[in-house]
Scaffold this motif. Structure first.
Motif, mmCIF file in Angstrom:
data_model
loop_
_atom_site.group_PDB
_atom_site.id
_atom_site.type_symbol
_atom_site.label_atom_id
_atom_site.label_comp_id
_atom_site.label_asym_id
_atom_site.label_seq_id
_atom_site.Cartn_x
_atom_site.Cartn_y
_atom_site.Cartn_z
ATOM 1 N N GLY A 92 0.848 -1.182 0.000
ATOM 2 C CA GLY A 92 0.000 0.000 0.000
ATOM 3 C C GLY A 92 0.875 1.221 0.000
ATOM 4 N N LEU A 93 0.320 2.344 -0.395
ATOM 5 C CA LEU A 93 1.077 3.576 -0.291
ATOM 6 C C LEU A 93 1.459 3.803 1.161
ATOM 7 C CD1 LEU A 93 -0.854 6.129 -2.548
ATOM 8 C CD2 LEU A 93 0.969 4.543 -3.186
ATOM 9 N N PRO A 94 2.547 4.511 1.414
ATOM 10 C CA PRO A 94 2.850 4.879 2.803
ATOM 11 C C PRO A 94 1.705 5.699 3.388
ATOM 12 C CG PRO A 94 4.690 5.394 1.334
ATOM 13 C CD PRO A 94 3.538 5.044 0.460
ATOM 14 N N ARG A 95 1.576 5.640 4.705
ATOM 15 C CA ARG A 95 0.581 6.421 5.428
ATOM 16 C C ARG A 95 -0.844 5.931 5.165
ATOM 17 N NH1 ARG A 95 3.535 8.086 8.976
ATOM 18 N NH2 ARG A 95 2.156 9.834 9.496
ATOM 19 N N THR A 96 -0.999 4.619 4.949
ATOM 20 C CA THR A 96 -2.314 4.045 4.666
ATOM 21 C C THR A 96 -2.749 3.042 5.729
ATOM 22 O OG1 THR A 96 -1.312 2.332 3.263
ATOM 23 C CG2 THR A 96 -2.061 4.346 2.165
ATOM 24 N N GLY A 97 -2.124 3.074 6.900
ATOM 25 C CA GLY A 97 -2.471 2.146 7.965
ATOM 26 C C GLY A 97 -1.692 0.856 7.930
ATOM 27 N N PRO A 222 5.351 -18.692 9.803
ATOM 28 C CA PRO A 222 5.166 -17.859 8.601
ATOM 29 C C PRO A 222 5.515 -16.403 8.898
ATOM 30 C CG PRO A 222 3.241 -19.263 8.984
ATOM 31 C CD PRO A 222 4.095 -19.367 10.201
ATOM 32 N N TRP A 223 6.213 -15.788 7.959
ATOM 33 C CA TRP A 223 6.600 -14.388 8.113
ATOM 34 C C TRP A 223 5.483 -13.479 7.618
ATOM 35 C CZ3 TRP A 223 11.287 -12.656 10.144
ATOM 36 C CH2 TRP A 223 12.259 -13.640 10.353
ATOM 37 N N VAL A 224 5.182 -12.437 8.383
ATOM 38 C CA VAL A 224 4.316 -11.350 7.932
ATOM 39 C C VAL A 224 5.197 -10.111 7.855
ATOM 40 C CG1 VAL A 224 2.366 -9.857 8.490
ATOM 41 C CG2 VAL A 224 2.177 -12.326 8.819
ATOM 42 N N LEU A 225 5.417 -9.620 6.652
ATOM 43 C CA LEU A 225 6.359 -8.541 6.393
ATOM 44 C C LEU A 225 5.609 -7.329 5.858
ATOM 45 C CD1 LEU A 225 9.070 -10.758 4.669
ATOM 46 C CD2 LEU A 225 8.957 -10.088 7.077
ATOM 47 N N LYS A 226 6.325 -6.215 5.742
ATOM 48 C CA LYS A 226 5.635 -4.995 5.323
ATOM 49 C C LYS A 226 6.597 -3.964 4.776
ATOM 50 C CE LYS A 226 4.409 -0.577 6.691
ATOM 51 N NZ LYS A 226 5.151 0.530 7.325
ATOM 52 N N SER A 227 6.263 -3.392 3.641
ATOM 53 C CA SER A 227 6.922 -2.192 3.143
ATOM 54 C C SER A 227 6.233 -1.718 1.877
ATOM 55 C CB SER A 227 8.395 -2.429 2.828
ATOM 56 O OG SER A 227 8.953 -1.251 2.247
ATOM 57 N N PRO A 228 6.032 -0.409 1.720
ATOM 58 C CA PRO A 228 5.515 0.089 0.443
ATOM 59 C C PRO A 228 6.475 -0.161 -0.712
ATOM 60 C CG PRO A 228 6.159 1.907 1.881
ATOM 61 C CD PRO A 228 6.196 0.667 2.712
ATOM 62 N N HIS A 229 7.751 -0.421 -0.404
ATOM 63 C CA HIS A 229 8.691 -0.712 -1.489
ATOM 64 C C HIS A 229 8.213 -1.866 -2.355
ATOM 65 C CE1 HIS A 229 12.460 -1.447 -3.650
ATOM 66 N NE2 HIS A 229 12.179 -2.718 -3.462
ATOM 67 N N HIS A 230 7.561 -2.841 -1.753
ATOM 68 C CA HIS A 230 7.189 -4.050 -2.490
ATOM 69 C C HIS A 230 6.182 -3.776 -3.606
ATOM 70 C CE1 HIS A 230 9.592 -6.106 0.382
ATOM 71 N NE2 HIS A 230 8.804 -5.803 1.388
ATOM 72 N N LEU A 231 5.525 -2.624 -3.565
ATOM 73 C CA LEU A 231 4.651 -2.250 -4.670
ATOM 74 C C LEU A 231 5.428 -2.040 -5.959
ATOM 75 C CD1 LEU A 231 2.063 0.234 -3.116
ATOM 76 C CD2 LEU A 231 1.632 -2.048 -4.005
ATOM 77 N N ILE A 246 -0.231 -10.625 -1.120
ATOM 78 C CA ILE A 246 -0.057 -9.186 -0.980
ATOM 79 C C ILE A 246 -1.270 -8.641 -0.237
ATOM 80 C CG2 ILE A 246 0.113 -6.972 -2.169
ATOM 81 C CD1 ILE A 246 2.616 -8.640 -2.530
ATOM 82 N N VAL A 247 -1.035 -8.077 0.943
ATOM 83 C CA VAL A 247 -2.102 -7.424 1.703
ATOM 84 C C VAL A 247 -2.012 -5.936 1.391
ATOM 85 C CG1 VAL A 247 -3.072 -6.967 3.970
ATOM 86 C CG2 VAL A 247 -2.023 -9.190 3.495
ATOM 87 N N LEU A 292 0.888 2.634 -8.688
ATOM 88 C CA LEU A 292 -0.458 2.073 -8.547
ATOM 89 C C LEU A 292 -0.999 1.566 -9.874
ATOM 90 C CD1 LEU A 292 -2.068 4.544 -5.987
ATOM 91 C CD2 LEU A 292 -1.375 2.175 -5.597
ATOM 92 N N ARG A 293 -0.641 2.213 -10.969
ATOM 93 C CA ARG A 293 -1.053 1.689 -12.277
ATOM 94 C C ARG A 293 -0.386 0.337 -12.543
ATOM 95 N NH1 ARG A 293 -3.911 5.285 -15.336
ATOM 96 N NH2 ARG A 293 -3.769 7.486 -14.737
ATOM 97 N N ASP A 294 0.891 0.219 -12.224
ATOM 98 C CA ASP A 294 1.585 -1.061 -12.395
ATOM 99 C C ASP A 294 0.999 -2.127 -11.480
ATOM 100 O OD1 ASP A 294 3.210 0.187 -14.226
ATOM 101 O OD2 ASP A 294 4.879 0.475 -12.841
ATOM 102 N N PHE A 295 0.641 -1.722 -10.248
ATOM 103 C CA PHE A 295 0.031 -2.653 -9.310
ATOM 104 C C PHE A 295 -1.260 -3.233 -9.872
ATOM 105 C CE2 PHE A 295 -3.484 -2.878 -6.242
ATOM 106 C CZ PHE A 295 -3.086 -3.963 -5.485
ATOM 107 N N ALA A 296 -2.075 -2.401 -10.494
ATOM 108 C CA ALA A 296 -3.343 -2.875 -11.045
ATOM 109 C C ALA A 296 -3.113 -3.960 -12.093
ATOM 110 C CB ALA A 296 -4.119 -1.700 -11.650
ATOM 111 N N SER A 297 -2.082 -3.801 -12.900
ATOM 112 C CA SER A 297 -1.783 -4.816 -13.923
ATOM 113 C C SER A 297 -1.329 -6.121 -13.277
ATOM 114 C CB SER A 297 -0.698 -4.292 -14.868
ATOM 115 O OG SER A 297 -1.122 -3.118 -15.519
ATOM 116 N N ALA A 298 -0.469 -6.033 -12.277
ATOM 117 C CA ALA A 298 0.009 -7.238 -11.602
ATOM 118 C C ALA A 298 -1.130 -7.947 -10.895
ATOM 119 C CB ALA A 298 1.108 -6.862 -10.597
ATOM 120 N N ARG A 299 -2.004 -7.188 -10.299
ATOM 121 C CA ARG A 299 -3.132 -7.780 -9.584
ATOM 122 C C ARG A 299 -4.073 -8.507 -10.536
ATOM 123 N NH1 ARG A 299 -6.414 -5.962 -4.826
ATOM 124 N NH2 ARG A 299 -8.331 -7.157 -5.011
#
Length: 382
Positions: A92-97, A222-231, A246-247, A292-299
């Motif tokens: 997710g974008l930074p600052r999105t919870g 199981p690992w639960v990891l987090k970073s906006p970089h992964h987008l 991807i959460v 986010l446009r690239d994310f939509a294609s991957a999703r």
């Protein structure tokens, strides 16, 4: 005595070797991202004298850890056989919870996550005991120094030396990381990053997780990891970690983009006295729209690997959201999970302090422009 006024890759490599007494960096693929980063730092970042010294120290330390990782794998080959299972990368974008959600989920006894002290110092110090106290002490000292350099940062993002932290800090050691254009004005490096093949970096991320898991076999969860970089590398994440979902955390970019610009301004002021908030705002607005446009294609290609979480829900009903996400990861939340979530929420309320004020206009943006530029995203996900 010659005073160095810019960074030099060869000097950094030599300093890392002198620091560790090691000379084998392993696979040389990292030299390309390191070179792209150093060129951008020298020509675009406007580093202050303090910023230059801090950056030289930082890059040397990251290179030293590369040397130590290779030596650790050579001396302890069993680490390469550790099975790593990543259940989720929270994006997710930074600052999105995403930070709140990550720390909530990491409290569950059914999963594990990277901790702040160990992403800072992932390899055992010589002669340390199983409690890793020397590294923890160093991490506490480092946290105090960071707080002195950027006293307002805690109002934007609560950092706890022994709490869950982003795994992107492990990726820093590959020099393929969103950390760098968040801390520095390095747009040409950002352009390089968006076009780079990140597969070697994610292979090394797996190796770092192996190192952490090897140090505590009871942590084979199981690992639960987090970073906006992964987008920036969604397909690579899903390929490298076949069990990973991807959460995706969602919040209106009208709020998220200027909020992150405010954070970047605070971070980059440690390294340069010429911080341009308008550049920061417009740079990240453009970059996030592309991401986010690239994310939509991957999703669209693998819809079953994604879980959606809205910021408003995370803030309003965090325990319920945490239970739902665990379920989406194939884990059933029970009484022990609920108790751990409640304990974390109490701690979070105690840790929060200060206020975070910002406006789009502070960063050369406007609400109207942000709504227009991100309409493709908000119409689908919000």
């Amino acid at each position: 005595m010659t005073v160095t006024t810019e960074l030099d890759v060869s000097e950094l490599l030599d300093m890392a070797c002198a620091k560790t007494g090691l000379t084998d960096f392993g696979d040389d693929w990292f030299r390309e991202p390191l070179g792209a980063l150093v060129r951008s730092l020298n020509t675009e970042a406007a580093l202050s004298s303090t910023g230059l010294e801090l950056t030289k120290h930082r890059l040397t330390a990251l290179l030293a850890d590369r040397l130590r990782l290779w030596e650790f794998q050579r001396a302890t080959p069993s680490v390469l056989g550790v099975e790593v299972q990543v259940a989720a990368e929270i994006c997710g974008l930074p600052r999105t919870g995403s930070t709140l959600l990550h720390r909530l989920l990491a409290a569950s006894p059914q999963v594990t996550s990277t901790l702040s002290w160990e992403v800072a110092y992932p390899l055992p110090f010589p002669g340390e005991g199983p409690d890793a106290e020397p590294r923890k002490r160093r991490a506490r000292e480092r946290m105090r120094m960071f707080s002195q350099l950027s006293p307002d940062f805690g109002d934007l993002h609560t950092v706890v030396w022994d709490g869950p932290e982003e795994d992107v800090l492990l990726l820093d050691r590959t020099f393929v990381s969103m950390s760098f254009d968040s801390f520095y004005r390095v747009p040409s490096y950002g352009d390089w990053l968006r076009s780079a093949d990140q597969r070697p970096a994610y292979r090394e991320l797996r190796e770092w997780l192996q190192v952490l898991q090897w140090q505590n076999p009871a942590r084979s969860l199981p690992w639960v990891l987090k970073s906006p970089h992964h987008l920036t590398a969604v397909d690579t994440v899903l390929d490298e970690f076949p069990s990973c979902k991807i959460v995706m955390t969602h919040r209106s970019p009208v709020s998220a983009v200027p909020s992150y610009a405010s954070m970047v301004r605070a971070m980059s002021s440690q390294y340069s006295s010429r911080v341009d908030p308008v550049h920061i705002g417009r740079y990240w607005s453009r970059r996030f729209a592309t991401t986010l446009r690239d994310f939509a294609s991957a999703r669209a290609a693998r819809p079953g690997r994604f879980v959606d979480v809205r910021f408003t829900d995370t803030v309003a009903t965090p325990l319920e959201v945490a239970r739902q996400v665990l379920g989406a990861l194939g884990l059933t939340a029970g009484p022990a999970d609920d108790a751990a979530f409640e304990t974390y929420l109490e701690r979070n309320r105690a840790e929060r302090h200060g206020t975070h004020s910002y406006a789009p206009e502070d960063f050369g943006l406007s609400e109207e422009q942000l709504r227009r530029d991100f309409a493709f995203y908000t119409e689908v996900y919000l």
